[in-house]
Design a protein around this motif. Structure first.
Motif, PDB file in Angstrom:
ATOM      1  N   MET B 358      52.476  -1.508  54.410  1.00 39.40           N
ATOM      2  CA  MET B 358      51.168  -1.007  54.865  1.00 39.40           C
ATOM      3  C   MET B 358      50.207  -2.160  55.129  1.00 39.40           C
ATOM      4  O   MET B 358      49.385  -2.110  56.047  1.00 39.40           O
ATOM      5  N   GLN B 359      50.315  -3.199  54.304  1.00 36.40           N
ATOM      6  CA  GLN B 359      49.430  -4.355  54.455  1.00 36.40           C
ATOM      7  C   GLN B 359      49.635  -5.013  55.829  1.00 36.40           C
ATOM      8  O   GLN B 359      48.689  -5.429  56.482  1.00 36.40           O
ATOM      9  N   ILE B 360      50.905  -5.059  56.250  1.00 36.54           N
ATOM     10  CA  ILE B 360      51.219  -5.721  57.517  1.00 36.54           C
ATOM     11  C   ILE B 360      50.936  -4.824  58.712  1.00 36.54           C
ATOM     12  O   ILE B 360      50.518  -5.284  59.768  1.00 36.54           O
ATOM     13  N   THR B 361      51.165  -3.517  58.540  1.00 38.75           N
ATOM     14  CA  THR B 361      51.189  -2.648  59.716  1.00 38.75           C
ATOM     15  C   THR B 361      49.960  -1.769  59.904  1.00 38.75           C
ATOM     16  O   THR B 361      49.811  -1.166  60.969  1.00 38.75           O
ATOM     17  N   SER B 362      49.084  -1.677  58.906  1.00 40.07           N
ATOM     18  CA  SER B 362      47.918  -0.805  59.081  1.00 40.07           C
ATOM     19  C   SER B 362      46.916  -1.461  60.021  1.00 40.07           C
ATOM     20  O   SER B 362      46.841  -2.678  60.125  1.00 40.07           O
ATOM     21  N   LYS B 363      46.119  -0.600  60.651  1.00 37.73           N
ATOM     22  CA  LYS B 363      45.209  -1.088  61.680  1.00 37.73           C
ATOM     23  C   LYS B 363      43.968  -1.755  61.094  1.00 37.73           C
ATOM     24  O   LYS B 363      43.453  -2.715  61.647  1.00 37.73           O
ATOM     25  N   CYS B 364      43.472  -1.225  59.995  1.00 38.19           N
ATOM     26  CA  CYS B 364      42.230  -1.789  59.462  1.00 38.19           C
ATOM     27  C   CYS B 364      42.361  -2.120  57.987  1.00 38.19           C
ATOM     28  O   CYS B 364      43.385  -1.890  57.349  1.00 38.19           O
ATOM     29  N   GLY B 365      41.284  -2.636  57.452  1.00 36.75           N
ATOM     30  CA  GLY B 365      41.247  -3.092  56.066  1.00 36.75           C
ATOM     31  C   GLY B 365      41.586  -2.019  55.046  1.00 36.75           C
ATOM     32  O   GLY B 365      42.060  -2.331  53.949  1.00 36.75           O
ATOM     33  N   LEU B 366      41.364  -0.744  55.380  1.00 38.31           N
ATOM     34  CA  LEU B 366      41.629   0.299  54.394  1.00 38.31           C
ATOM     35  C   LEU B 366      43.110   0.303  54.009  1.00 38.31           C
ATOM     36  O   LEU B 366      43.465   0.077  52.854  1.00 38.31           O
ATOM     37  N   GLY B 367      43.965   0.519  54.990  1.00 41.14           N
ATOM     38  CA  GLY B 367      45.387   0.559  54.707  1.00 41.14           C
ATOM     39  C   GLY B 367      45.945  -0.793  54.277  1.00 41.14           C
ATOM     40  O   GLY B 367      46.842  -0.879  53.439  1.00 41.14           O
ATOM     41  N   GLN B 368      45.362  -1.852  54.840  1.00 40.68           N
ATOM     42  CA  GLN B 368      45.859  -3.197  54.527  1.00 40.68           C
ATOM     43  C   GLN B 368      45.601  -3.591  53.079  1.00 40.68           C
ATOM     44  O   GLN B 368      46.324  -4.398  52.508  1.00 40.68           O
ATOM     45  N   SER B 369      44.545  -3.038  52.480  1.00 41.75           N
ATOM     46  CA  SER B 369      44.190  -3.533  51.152  1.00 41.75           C
ATOM     47  C   SER B 369      44.673  -2.645  50.016  1.00 41.75           C
ATOM     48  O   SER B 369      44.480  -2.987  48.847  1.00 41.75           O
ATOM     49  N   VAL B 370      45.317  -1.524  50.332  1.00 41.88           N
ATOM     50  CA  VAL B 370      45.799  -0.637  49.259  1.00 41.88           C
ATOM     51  C   VAL B 370      46.734  -1.394  48.318  1.00 41.88           C
ATOM     52  O   VAL B 370      46.701  -1.230  47.104  1.00 41.88           O
ATOM     53  N   THR B 371      47.539  -2.280  48.887  1.00 35.22           N
ATOM     54  CA  THR B 371      48.515  -3.001  48.072  1.00 35.22           C
ATOM     55  C   THR B 371      47.863  -3.899  47.012  1.00 35.22           C
ATOM     56  O   THR B 371      48.455  -4.173  45.972  1.00 35.22           O
ATOM     57  N   ASN B 372      46.625  -4.326  47.255  1.00 35.94           N
ATOM     58  CA  ASN B 372      45.964  -5.206  46.285  1.00 35.94           C
ATOM     59  C   ASN B 372      45.909  -4.573  44.907  1.00 35.94           C
ATOM     60  O   ASN B 372      46.409  -5.125  43.928  1.00 35.94           O
ATOM     61  N   SER B 373      45.272  -3.409  44.831  1.00 38.95           N
ATOM     62  CA  SER B 373      45.166  -2.773  43.520  1.00 38.95           C
ATOM     63  C   SER B 373      46.507  -2.158  43.121  1.00 38.95           C
ATOM     64  O   SER B 373      46.900  -2.215  41.950  1.00 38.95           O
ATOM     65  N   PHE B 374      47.229  -1.619  44.099  1.00 36.57           N
ATOM     66  CA  PHE B 374      48.485  -0.938  43.783  1.00 36.57           C
ATOM     67  C   PHE B 374      49.484  -1.894  43.123  1.00 36.57           C
ATOM     68  O   PHE B 374      49.951  -1.648  42.011  1.00 36.57           O
ATOM     69  N   ALA B 375      49.777  -3.001  43.804  1.00 38.69           N
ATOM     70  CA  ALA B 375      50.773  -3.927  43.254  1.00 38.69           C
ATOM     71  C   ALA B 375      50.263  -4.574  41.973  1.00 38.69           C
ATOM     72  O   ALA B 375      51.022  -4.760  41.016  1.00 38.69           O
ATOM     73  N   SER B 376      48.963  -4.907  41.914  1.00 36.64           N
ATOM     74  CA  SER B 376      48.503  -5.600  40.708  1.00 36.64           C
ATOM     75  C   SER B 376      48.509  -4.670  39.492  1.00 36.64           C
ATOM     76  O   SER B 376      48.743  -5.134  38.369  1.00 36.64           O
ATOM     77  N   ILE B 377      48.300  -3.391  39.680  1.00 35.37           N
ATOM     78  CA  ILE B 377      48.362  -2.473  38.528  1.00 35.37           C
ATOM     79  C   ILE B 377      49.816  -2.224  38.131  1.00 35.37           C
ATOM     80  O   ILE B 377      50.178  -2.291  36.949  1.00 35.37           O
ATOM     81  N   ILE B 378      50.674  -1.958  39.122  1.00 27.65           N
ATOM     82  CA  ILE B 378      52.082  -1.666  38.782  1.00 27.65           C
ATOM     83  C   ILE B 378      52.745  -2.882  38.127  1.00 27.65           C
ATOM     84  O   ILE B 378      53.442  -2.758  37.133  1.00 27.65           O
ATOM     85  N   GLU B 379      52.488  -4.054  38.677  1.00 27.07           N
ATOM     86  CA  GLU B 379      53.146  -5.238  38.117  1.00 27.07           C
ATOM     87  C   GLU B 379      52.674  -5.555  36.707  1.00 27.07           C
ATOM     88  O   GLU B 379      53.456  -5.983  35.857  1.00 27.07           O
ATOM     89  N   ASN B 380      51.411  -5.336  36.448  1.00 30.10           N
ATOM     90  CA  ASN B 380      50.881  -5.715  35.136  1.00 30.10           C
ATOM     91  C   ASN B 380      50.910  -4.599  34.095  1.00 30.10           C
ATOM     92  O   ASN B 380      50.784  -4.871  32.899  1.00 30.10           O
ATOM     93  N   PHE B 381      51.013  -3.367  34.547  1.00 26.78           N
ATOM     94  CA  PHE B 381      50.989  -2.246  33.591  1.00 26.78           C
ATOM     95  C   PHE B 381      52.138  -1.291  33.878  1.00 26.78           C
ATOM     96  O   PHE B 381      51.984  -0.070  33.832  1.00 26.78           O
ATOM     97  N   ARG B 382      53.294  -1.865  34.144  1.00 25.39           N
ATOM     98  CA  ARG B 382      54.448  -1.085  34.563  1.00 25.39           C
ATOM     99  C   ARG B 382      54.822   0.001  33.552  1.00 25.39           C
ATOM    100  O   ARG B 382      55.088   1.149  33.915  1.00 25.39           O
ATOM    101  N   GLU B 383      54.813  -0.374  32.290  1.00 20.95           N
ATOM    102  CA  GLU B 383      55.231   0.613  31.267  1.00 20.95           C
ATOM    103  C   GLU B 383      54.307   1.833  31.244  1.00 20.95           C
ATOM    104  O   GLU B 383      54.741   2.947  30.987  1.00 20.95           O
ATOM    105  N   GLU B 384      53.031   1.608  31.560  1.00 20.91           N
ATOM    106  CA  GLU B 384      52.097   2.746  31.560  1.00 20.91           C
ATOM    107  C   GLU B 384      52.382   3.705  32.719  1.00 20.91           C
ATOM    108  O   GLU B 384      51.974   4.859  32.683  1.00 20.91           O
ATOM    109  N   MET B 385      53.042   3.197  33.758  1.00 18.74           N
ATOM    110  CA  MET B 385      53.351   4.059  34.900  1.00 18.74           C
ATOM    111  C   MET B 385      54.553   4.954  34.588  1.00 18.74           C
ATOM    112  O   MET B 385      54.721   6.012  35.176  1.00 18.74           O
ATOM    113  N   ILE B 386      55.415   4.485  33.659  1.00 20.13           N
ATOM    114  CA  ILE B 386      56.670   5.176  33.413  1.00 20.13           C
ATOM    115  C   ILE B 386      56.555   6.173  32.254  1.00 20.13           C
ATOM    116  O   ILE B 386      57.016   7.307  32.348  1.00 20.13           O
ATOM    117  N   TYR B 387      55.934   5.719  31.156  1.00 17.77           N
ATOM    118  CA  TYR B 387      55.936   6.570  29.941  1.00 17.77           C
ATOM    119  C   TYR B 387      54.659   7.363  29.768  1.00 17.77           C
ATOM    120  O   TYR B 387      53.610   6.958  30.179  1.00 17.77           O
TER     121      TYR B 387
END
Lengths: 156, 387
Positions: B358-387
């Motif tokens: 989405m970061q590469i292919t979205s037209k504007c900053g909205l879609g392009q920046s979703v990965t910022n919070s998404f990846a940083s939360i999943i990578e740092n709080f992975r266990e909270e996403m699963i359990y």
């Protein structure tokens, strides 16, 4: 009470018979009666010489341009993360209890519609809501009851 | 507690000069090119989040030959966790209008708009009062520039400058392809300058205190001061003006509640920084500069936080381009599926890949920046996403 045609005329005089008059027209209609009816959209389309689908497409894009009938007072509770952290759920529950409607519904007397909104820009004083354009902050279940009672007394 | 790293500043909310629009009057005695050079020299970058050098933007508009140019102040702050522009418009609207007028003076624009988000419509009566004072002053100084208010209708994406322009033209707020940029082809196809509320207020303060003094604030990489909207688990919620270039650990020490687990920098379009990175992260470097800072303590579920963000993105995506429209919905469904056990934990990696796409292919900053919070939360709080 102003007629829709008068609103259209007034805004066309101000902005020209151009597409850029569309949002001011739609906004004025919402101010007048809280929503834009299908027949209003057809009327606007004729006045601006654009298709009614364009008018609907634009109106339905924006969250404050209602295309279905709403109550006299539209309550919008902020659902962003910081308001949620500060007890938005209790506030919403209190509103549902006092209004006797669920989220998304309008009271039988046509007075209140209960909605949620994205960030209202009141994160430091949440939970927050708007009633029409008036903001209310640091809400609690008690304060919500008081505010609604005030509005009810106002129309009596 | 002693804190040498975090410096409070009081420039932007300082009292007005005695005579209304005195800074504008004085600036109008200077050469236009000198004013632009001073702004470039000051190092000021756009305060809405994207961080484009303000002086350069003004220079480009000044160079446009069209006789019809527009100045638009973007007061459509919709980023969750941002409320600094509201405070500016309530407390020092004169500085904002002053900045717009200085821009008009140096670029030759004659018409200005304040694009005010619908949620702030209750501010219109008091803003109109200030505009009366402005119009009178401008007339007195011989400046041919009029400002009016354009009320938004409720759409986060309209904070993106081309979507904002589309909306002013009476259309759906769908971002345009760039280039052409608004500087060449903006409102009604004419050269248009779009700056954030805080940016305009900052330009008028730079004209008051001078570029040297402004540039001395901050660090080598980031100059000046910036407003931070602080909310969440903090005893000091509100708007604070701070020198740029601070470490998150210093920030958390000052504004946290002693139990801070993570800080969201730059609103939901920004990055979520976990405790273990507080020492090594600097606000504004590698993350965004809009100034929305939300603080989460250890009682908060990061799954709930991310769910709330994704719900927001899915709702506010304008729907024009597929990666953003479908991607935001799939990310939301995806984390729900992992949480409920319908998908294995490894599915989170697929979702991160989707967000990078989405970061590469979205037209504007909205879609392009979703990965910022998404990846940083999943990578740092992975266990909270699963359990």
């Amino acid at each position: 009470m102003l007629e829709i045609s008068e609103i259209i005329q007034e805004k066309v005089a101000e902005h020209g018979r151009e597409r850029k008059a569309l949002l001011p027209i739609l906004q004025s209609i919402v101010n007048l009666k809280n929503y834009i009816a299908d027949k209003d959209m057809v009327q606007i389309a004729e006045a601006l010489d654009i298709s009614a689908a364009d008018v609907y497409g634009t109106a339905s894009f924006y969250s404050f341009l209602e295309t279905e009938e709403k109550g006299k007072y539209v309550i919008r509770v902020c659902k962003s993360i910081t308001c949620e952290m500060k007890g938005k759920h209790c506030v919403l529950k209190a509103l549902e209890d006092t209004l006797k409607v669920k989220l998304g519904e309008t009271t039988h007397d046509g007075l209140f519609s209960l909605e949620q909104a994205n960030c209202l820009g009141l994160c430091d004083v949440g939970p927050a809501m708007l009633i029409n354009e008036q903001p209310y902050t640091k809400l609690t279940p008690d304060s919500v009851h008081e505010i609604i009672t005030e509005y009810r007394n106002k129309v009596k | 507690m002693a804190n040498n790293q975090l410096k409070r500043v009081d420039i932007i909310f300082s009292p007005y000069s005695v005579a209304p629009y005195e800074i504008l009057r004085l600036t109008m005695h200077k050469e236009k090119s000198d004013v632009i050079n001073e702004l470039i020299e000051s190092g000021l970058r756009g305060r809405g989040g994207a961080g484009f050098p303000t002086g350069l933007k003004w220079k480009y508009l000044a160079a446009e030959q069209d006789s019809e140019k527009y100045i638009i102040c973007n007061a459509d702050e919709g980023e969750p966790g941002t409320f600094k522009d509201r405070k500016l418009l309530v407390e020092v609207p004169r500085k904002v209008f002053s900045g717009m007028a200085i821009a008009a003076y140096v670029t030759g624009a004659k018409i200005g708009f304040l694009y005010l988000r619908r949620e702030y419509r209750n501010l219109i009566p008091q803003l109109n009062k200030e505009l009366d004072i402005f119009n009178e002053s401008a007339k007195k100084f011989g400046l041919d520039f009029k400002i009016s208010i354009f009320s938004g209708s409720g759409a986060y994406v309209c904070g993106e400058e081309t979507a904002l322009i589309e909306s002013m033209e009476g259309k759906r707020g769908e971002p345009r392809n760039k280039p052409p940029f608004p500087i060449q082809n903006g409102y009604l196809g004419k050269p248009t300058l779009v700056n954030n509320v805080e940016t305009f207020a900052s330009t008028s303060m730079i004209c008051r205190i001078g570029a040297d003094k402004y540039k001395a604030l901050g660090t080598d990489d980031q100059h000046g001061s910036k407003l931070f909207s602080i909310s969440g688990d903090s005893p000091k919620e509100g708007v604070h003006e701070l020198e740029l270039g601070m470490k998150i650990s210093d920030f958390v020490e000052e504004f946290g509640d002693g139990d801070t687990k993570a800080v969201q920098i730059g609103g939901v379009a920004g990055f979520c920084i976990p405790r273990k990175q507080f020492e090594t992260s600097i606000i504004g470097e590698g993350n965004t500069t809009g100034g929305a800072t939300m603080i989460f303590n250890s009682t908060r579920s990061m799954y709930n936080v991310l769910h709330n963000y994704l719900d927001f993105f899915a709702e506010e995506s304008c729907g024009q381009c597929t990666p953003c429209r479908v991607g935001t919905q799939q990310l939301l469904k995806g984390i729900e599926a992992v949480k409920s056990g319908k998908k294995p934990a490894s599915y989170l990696d697929d979702l991160i890949k989707l967000s990078k796409t989405m970061q590469i292919t979205s037209k504007c900053g909205l879609g392009q920046s979703v990965t910022n919070s998404f990846a940083s939360i999943i990578e740092n709080f992975r266990e909270e996403m699963i359990y």
